[in-house]
Design a protein around this motif. Sequence first.
Motif, mmCIF file in Angstrom:
data_model
loop_
_atom_site.group_PDB
_atom_site.id
_atom_site.type_symbol
_atom_site.label_atom_id
_atom_site.label_comp_id
_atom_site.label_asym_id
_atom_site.label_seq_id
_atom_site.Cartn_x
_atom_site.Cartn_y
_atom_site.Cartn_z
ATOM 1 N N UNK A 102 0.832 -1.206 0.000
ATOM 2 C CA UNK A 102 0.000 0.000 0.000
ATOM 3 C C UNK A 102 0.867 1.257 0.000
ATOM 4 N N UNK A 103 2.004 1.222 0.714
ATOM 5 C CA UNK A 103 2.931 2.356 0.698
ATOM 6 C C UNK A 103 3.501 2.551 -0.705
ATOM 7 N N UNK A 104 3.817 1.448 -1.382
ATOM 8 C CA UNK A 104 4.315 1.532 -2.754
ATOM 9 C C UNK A 104 3.258 2.131 -3.672
ATOM 10 N N UNK A 105 2.007 1.734 -3.473
ATOM 11 C CA UNK A 105 0.926 2.267 -4.306
ATOM 12 C C UNK A 105 0.738 3.757 -4.071
ATOM 13 N N UNK A 106 0.825 4.199 -2.824
ATOM 14 C CA UNK A 106 0.704 5.636 -2.552
ATOM 15 C C UNK A 106 1.840 6.404 -3.210
ATOM 16 N N UNK A 107 3.020 5.792 -3.248
ATOM 17 C CA UNK A 107 4.197 6.447 -3.834
ATOM 18 C C UNK A 107 4.081 6.524 -5.358
ATOM 19 N N UNK A 108 3.658 5.431 -5.995
ATOM 20 C CA UNK A 108 3.672 5.359 -7.469
ATOM 21 C C UNK A 108 2.563 4.446 -7.945
ATOM 22 N N UNK A 109 1.314 4.909 -7.925
ATOM 23 C CA UNK A 109 0.190 4.023 -8.266
ATOM 24 C C UNK A 109 0.284 3.414 -9.661
ATOM 25 N N UNK A 110 0.688 4.180 -10.665
ATOM 26 C CA UNK A 110 0.726 3.624 -12.021
ATOM 27 C C UNK A 110 1.784 2.536 -12.140
ATOM 28 N N UNK A 111 2.891 2.699 -11.442
ATOM 29 C CA UNK A 111 3.938 1.677 -11.425
ATOM 30 C C UNK A 111 3.407 0.378 -10.811
ATOM 31 N N UNK A 112 2.774 0.485 -9.665
ATOM 32 C CA UNK A 112 2.314 -0.705 -8.951
ATOM 33 C C UNK A 112 1.193 -1.398 -9.719
ATOM 34 N N UNK A 113 0.319 -0.632 -10.338
ATOM 35 C CA UNK A 113 -0.796 -1.229 -11.057
ATOM 36 C C UNK A 113 -0.346 -1.916 -12.349
ATOM 37 N N UNK A 114 0.811 -1.538 -12.882
ATOM 38 C CA UNK A 114 1.248 -2.065 -14.179
ATOM 39 C C UNK A 114 2.167 -3.277 -14.077
ATOM 40 N N UNK A 115 2.842 -3.468 -12.941
ATOM 41 C CA UNK A 115 3.921 -4.462 -12.890
ATOM 42 C C UNK A 115 3.399 -5.875 -12.649
ATOM 43 N N UNK A 116 3.701 -6.807 -13.550
ATOM 44 C CA UNK A 116 3.283 -8.203 -13.354
ATOM 45 C C UNK A 116 3.821 -8.817 -12.068
ATOM 46 N N UNK A 117 5.038 -8.439 -11.654
ATOM 47 C CA UNK A 117 5.607 -9.016 -10.437
ATOM 48 C C UNK A 117 4.783 -8.647 -9.213
ATOM 49 N N UNK A 118 4.261 -7.426 -9.184
ATOM 50 C CA UNK A 118 3.422 -7.003 -8.066
ATOM 51 C C UNK A 118 2.086 -7.741 -8.119
ATOM 52 N N UNK A 119 1.531 -7.876 -9.306
ATOM 53 C CA UNK A 119 0.275 -8.607 -9.454
ATOM 54 C C UNK A 119 0.432 -10.049 -8.984
#
Length: 308
Positions: free
Chosen positions: A263-280
């Motif tokens: 969630x901290x990563x998403x607050x920092x860079x939402x488009x990055x977190x939403x796009x990365x397959x590794x995070x998914x």
Amino acid sequence: MGEILVARLRDAMLGLGSPATSQNHEHVIAELHHAHRDYRTCGYASLAVRLPRLISTAHAAHSKDHALLGRGYLLATRLLIKLDEQQLGWMAADRARQLAAAAGDPLAVAESARQLAVLARKAGWQDQALTLALNAAESPELREVGRSGTALRGLLVQSAAYTAAWKGDPDGMRELTAEAAALASGLGDTRLRDLGGFCPATVQLHLVSAENSVGDPARALAAAHAIDPAALPTTERRARLYTDIAHAHNRWGRRDACISSLLAAERCAPQEIHARPAVQALISGLLLSGRTTSDLRGLAARVGALRA
């Protein structure tokens, strides 16, 4: 957004993209600077428009600027690696290497070697990845470029350290990381911001990833706690810190801490977190391995991990 980025980069690389109406050289240079800024700030929506158009425009120009086009392909390579598109990544990296050589740009030649080393590592060719990175770091041409050349040598040594971690060689990884840290300490300030930056904080960030890769979450978290996020030079690097912390907590079975870091990563860079397959993939694993909270389900929905 990641799928859109990949599709548009693929079309531009295949010659199917649409060049900008204006092919003014100064405008294209400015667009490259803006594309690097978009990458640093994780502005994928803007990057999905700007970078493919830039590549198409540079290819369509009557007088080819090999250096400019090569830097565009280097940025495309980094994005494709991040989005787990290895086949297109190899294509972009090889074009970047050839263009850098044609332009006689030692920094771009070395950076293309670094990206090829990353791709080789992901392909399981660990010995070749080490050789690519370390040979490029010892290039005489790179040593003649000054402080930027020293910084790029540091990035190459970092890459080699990460490969050593993948090989299951923690001692070699830590030895190479110490070498990169010494180079960063000698430079003092951040260099090569468009390549993610090179400074003591970014070396420490690579150590977090490397300790995760050798399977030691305790060391990874200890390395992470030594980093002030504000010392990292870009939003993209700060998001990487939070996702690496999440991976370490997940390895240690700390679900709540893992979700908090995501969630901290998403607050920092939402488009990055939403796009990365590794995070998914990480979030999908959390959904399957234990209790589901509203925070986790909301995050999963936003990154597309609930589609299945």
